[in-house]
Design an enzyme around this catalytic site. Structure first.
Site, PDB file in Angstrom:
ATOM      1  N   ASP A  96      -7.241   4.499   1.432  1.00 35.90           N
ATOM      2  CA  ASP A  96      -6.286   3.399   1.400  1.00 35.90           C
ATOM      3  C   ASP A  96      -6.668   2.462   0.261  1.00 35.90           C
ATOM      4  O   ASP A  96      -7.779   2.505  -0.265  1.00 35.90           O
ATOM      5  CB  ASP A  96      -6.186   2.681   2.745  1.00 35.90           C
ATOM      6  CG  ASP A  96      -7.499   2.083   3.215  1.00 35.90           C
ATOM      7  OD1 ASP A  96      -8.413   1.959   2.390  1.00 35.90           O
ATOM      8  OD2 ASP A  96      -7.609   1.742   4.399  1.00 35.90           O
ATOM      9  N   SER A  97      -5.726   1.624  -0.121  1.00 32.40           N
ATOM     10  CA  SER A  97      -5.879   0.847  -1.354  1.00 32.40           C
ATOM     11  C   SER A  97      -6.788  -0.364  -1.202  1.00 32.40           C
ATOM     12  O   SER A  97      -7.198  -0.956  -2.200  1.00 32.40           O
ATOM     13  CB  SER A  97      -4.507   0.365  -1.822  1.00 32.40           C
ATOM     14  OG  SER A  97      -3.960  -0.530  -0.858  1.00 32.40           O
ATOM     15  N   GLY A  98      -7.075  -0.755   0.032  1.00 34.82           N
ATOM     16  CA  GLY A  98      -7.850  -1.966   0.270  1.00 34.82           C
ATOM     17  C   GLY A  98      -6.988  -3.162   0.603  1.00 34.82           C
ATOM     18  O   GLY A  98      -7.503  -4.219   0.964  1.00 34.82           O
ATOM     19  N   GLY A  99      -5.661  -3.009   0.495  1.00 36.99           N
ATOM     20  CA  GLY A  99      -4.769  -4.146   0.730  1.00 36.99           C
ATOM     21  C   GLY A  99      -4.908  -4.745   2.114  1.00 36.99           C
ATOM     22  O   GLY A  99      -5.020  -5.968   2.258  1.00 36.99           O
ATOM     23  N   PHE A 100      -4.934  -3.914   3.140  1.00 34.72           N
ATOM     24  CA  PHE A 100      -5.015  -4.423   4.512  1.00 34.72           C
ATOM     25  C   PHE A 100      -6.304  -5.206   4.722  1.00 34.72           C
ATOM     26  O   PHE A 100      -6.304  -6.283   5.318  1.00 34.72           O
ATOM     27  CB  PHE A 100      -4.931  -3.263   5.506  1.00 34.72           C
ATOM     28  CG  PHE A 100      -5.067  -3.697   6.940  1.00 34.72           C
ATOM     29  CD1 PHE A 100      -3.994  -4.261   7.618  1.00 34.72           C
ATOM     30  CD2 PHE A 100      -6.274  -3.564   7.609  1.00 34.72           C
ATOM     31  CE1 PHE A 100      -4.117  -4.678   8.936  1.00 34.72           C
ATOM     32  CE2 PHE A 100      -6.414  -3.978   8.926  1.00 34.72           C
ATOM     33  CZ  PHE A 100      -5.328  -4.537   9.586  1.00 34.72           C
ATOM     34  N   ASP A 149      -0.394  -2.576  -1.740  1.00 36.75           N
ATOM     35  CA  ASP A 149       0.825  -3.219  -1.254  1.00 36.75           C
ATOM     36  C   ASP A 149       0.473  -4.596  -0.712  1.00 36.75           C
ATOM     37  O   ASP A 149      -0.681  -5.008  -0.702  1.00 36.75           O
ATOM     38  CB  ASP A 149       1.487  -2.364  -0.157  1.00 36.75           C
ATOM     39  CG  ASP A 149       0.567  -2.179   1.047  1.00 36.75           C
ATOM     40  OD1 ASP A 149      -0.679  -2.199   0.863  1.00 36.75           O
ATOM     41  OD2 ASP A 149       1.062  -2.014   2.174  1.00 36.75           O
ATOM     42  N   GLN A 191       7.300  -1.452   3.233  1.00 34.65           N
ATOM     43  CA  GLN A 191       7.023  -2.635   4.045  1.00 34.65           C
ATOM     44  C   GLN A 191       8.350  -3.198   4.589  1.00 34.65           C
ATOM     45  O   GLN A 191       9.352  -2.513   4.581  1.00 34.65           O
ATOM     46  CB  GLN A 191       6.257  -3.665   3.222  1.00 34.65           C
ATOM     47  CG  GLN A 191       4.809  -3.289   2.930  1.00 34.65           C
ATOM     48  CD  GLN A 191       3.919  -3.354   4.166  1.00 34.65           C
ATOM     49  OE1 GLN A 191       4.289  -3.876   5.218  1.00 34.65           O
ATOM     50  NE2 GLN A 191       2.710  -2.811   4.034  1.00 34.65           N
ATOM     51  N   GLY A 218       2.605  -1.928   7.654  1.00 31.91           N
ATOM     52  CA  GLY A 218       2.972  -3.144   8.364  1.00 31.91           C
ATOM     53  C   GLY A 218       3.299  -2.956   9.830  1.00 31.91           C
ATOM     54  O   GLY A 218       3.901  -3.832  10.456  1.00 31.91           O
ATOM     55  N   CYS A 311     -18.153  18.131  26.277  1.00 35.90           N
ATOM     56  CA  CYS A 311     -17.651  18.622  27.563  1.00 35.90           C
ATOM     57  C   CYS A 311     -18.272  19.962  27.945  1.00 35.90           C
ATOM     58  O   CYS A 311     -18.374  20.289  29.128  1.00 35.90           O
ATOM     59  CB  CYS A 311     -16.129  18.725  27.518  1.00 35.90           C
ATOM     60  SG  CYS A 311     -15.325  17.096  27.494  1.00 35.90           S
TER      61      CYS A 311
END
Length: 375
Positions: A96-100, A149, A191, A218, A311
């Site tokens: 992922d881009s790091g935006g979040f 984003d 988004q 989002g 298990c």
């Protein structure tokens, strides 16, 4: 995109739902979809070795560009010639881009050009642009990179969400122009929050740029299940049919069924390993609390239908003991099981889609378990 570094093959669409069965072919292997991606934020899926990940049939992992940029840093990753070599992982990786992560930090400032924030390591000021995010992901060498984003709270007001949609498009346009392939696919992110007209606008904008795949961003950021359901039903199957579709940050059984039913192919979440580290198991009958004294004398495996190492070899009572003594092995064993549960569940979904039985699988799953159809 004819010169795409990945190839997506749509094998079958379920006759009664929007569920899709496909394959994503990458230079590090073929990914069968729908697929659940374990999260390896810091170049590791917490508590699991690569061998354990392979044993549970992991097909692709997700790593985080922002965290890897901070530590070990690009100098180290470049020295090792990318993340695959660094962590000795032979299969595909999505970053992922790091935006979040950036937007969840305090005191983040956003301009039309970039996002400015303080490093959580030493407080130094860092600037992240769409181009810099791609430079970072290029050094990491993931098979699939995400555009930077603007991810904001799903409960934000209309004007704020509209602004984020426009910035997301502008940044996606810059990313598309800057990206020079290098064997790395690039996905755009739709988004628009919970506003259908803004989702429609973002979808139109992003699909005009012909990315290698598309994500719904989002969601899974605190909104009600019913709101997620509304957006997925309205837009899941409107993403391009000939490209992989990725919904970011979901991993509960309920959300996986909802997402696949509405045409999504890929999803990731820290939920299985996080729950495992805190003593909760995902089973075919529902969640099971291994810290509870009720399982202290229980000789059964976590789930008699599961084929994972845990298990096959250990009882509920033993795992309960490990958690009571805060032994790390308990966290390892439950993480193995929970990831295997999610991976097994999507494998069953793939088989059901091929046989036009997805609706039946969903009905049976919720009828025979305590999982809710609404959250």
């Amino acid at each position: 995109m004819d010169d795409s570094p990945i190839k997506f093959e749509l094998i079958h669409i379920d006759r009664y739902t929007g569920a899709r069965r496909g394959q994503i072919i990458t230079k590090h292997g073929t990914i069968e979809t729908p697929v659940f991606m374990p999260v390896g934020t810091n170049a590791t899926v917490k508590t699991l070795t690569n061998s354990l990940l392979n044993d549970i049939n992991t097909e692709i992992i997700l790593a985080n560009a922002f965290h890897l940029y901070l530590r070990p840093g690009l100098e180290v990753l470049d020295h090792f010639q990318g993340l695959h070599n660094f962590m000795n992982w032979k299969k595909p990786i999505l970053t992922d881009s790091g935006g979040f992560q950036v937007f969840s930090l305090p005191n983040t400032r956003l301009t039309d050009e970039k996002v400015i924030f303080k490093s959580p390591l030493d407080g130094s000021q860092i600037e992240l642009t769409p181009e810099k995010s791609l430079d970072i992901q290029k050094v990491i060498g993931s098979d699939i990179a995400m555009v930077l984003d603007v991810c904001i709270n799903s409960l934000s007001g209309y004007d704020a969400v509209k602004d984020s949609v426009q910035k997301t498009f502008n940044w996606a346009l810059r990313s598309k122009r800057y990206h020079n392939n290098n064997g790395q696919a690039l996905f755009g992110i739709v988004q628009g929050g919970l506003f259908e007209d803004l989702r429609k606008l973002s979808l139109s904008q992003l699909t005009s740029l012909d990315f290698d795949g598309y994500a719904l961003g989002g969601l899974a950021v605190g909104e009600k299940y019913q709101d997620s359901e509304k957006i997925l039903k309205a837009f899941g199957n409107k993403l391009p049919e000939n490209k992989p579709r990725y919904i970011m940050g979901i991993g509960s059984p309920t959300m996986m069924f909802l997402s696949v039913e509405n045409g999504m192919d890929m999803f990731d979440c820290v939920l299985p390993t996080r729950m495992g580290r805190h003593g909760t198991a995902l089973t075919w009958k529902g969640k099971l609390n291994l810290k509870s004294s009720q399982v202290k004398f229980d000789q059964k495996p976590i789930d008699e239908e599961c084929d994972c190492y845990t298990c096959k070899n250990h009882s509920r009572g033993y795992i309960h003991h490990l958690f009571k003594k805060d032994e790390v092995l308990g966290k390892i064993l439950l993480s193995i099981h929970n990831l295997r549960f999610n991976i097994s569940l999507v494998a069953k979904m793939r088989e059901a889609i091929e046989n036009d039985d997805f609706k039946f699988l969903k009905e049976e799953f919720f009828k025979s378990s305590t999982y809710s159809l609404t959250n």
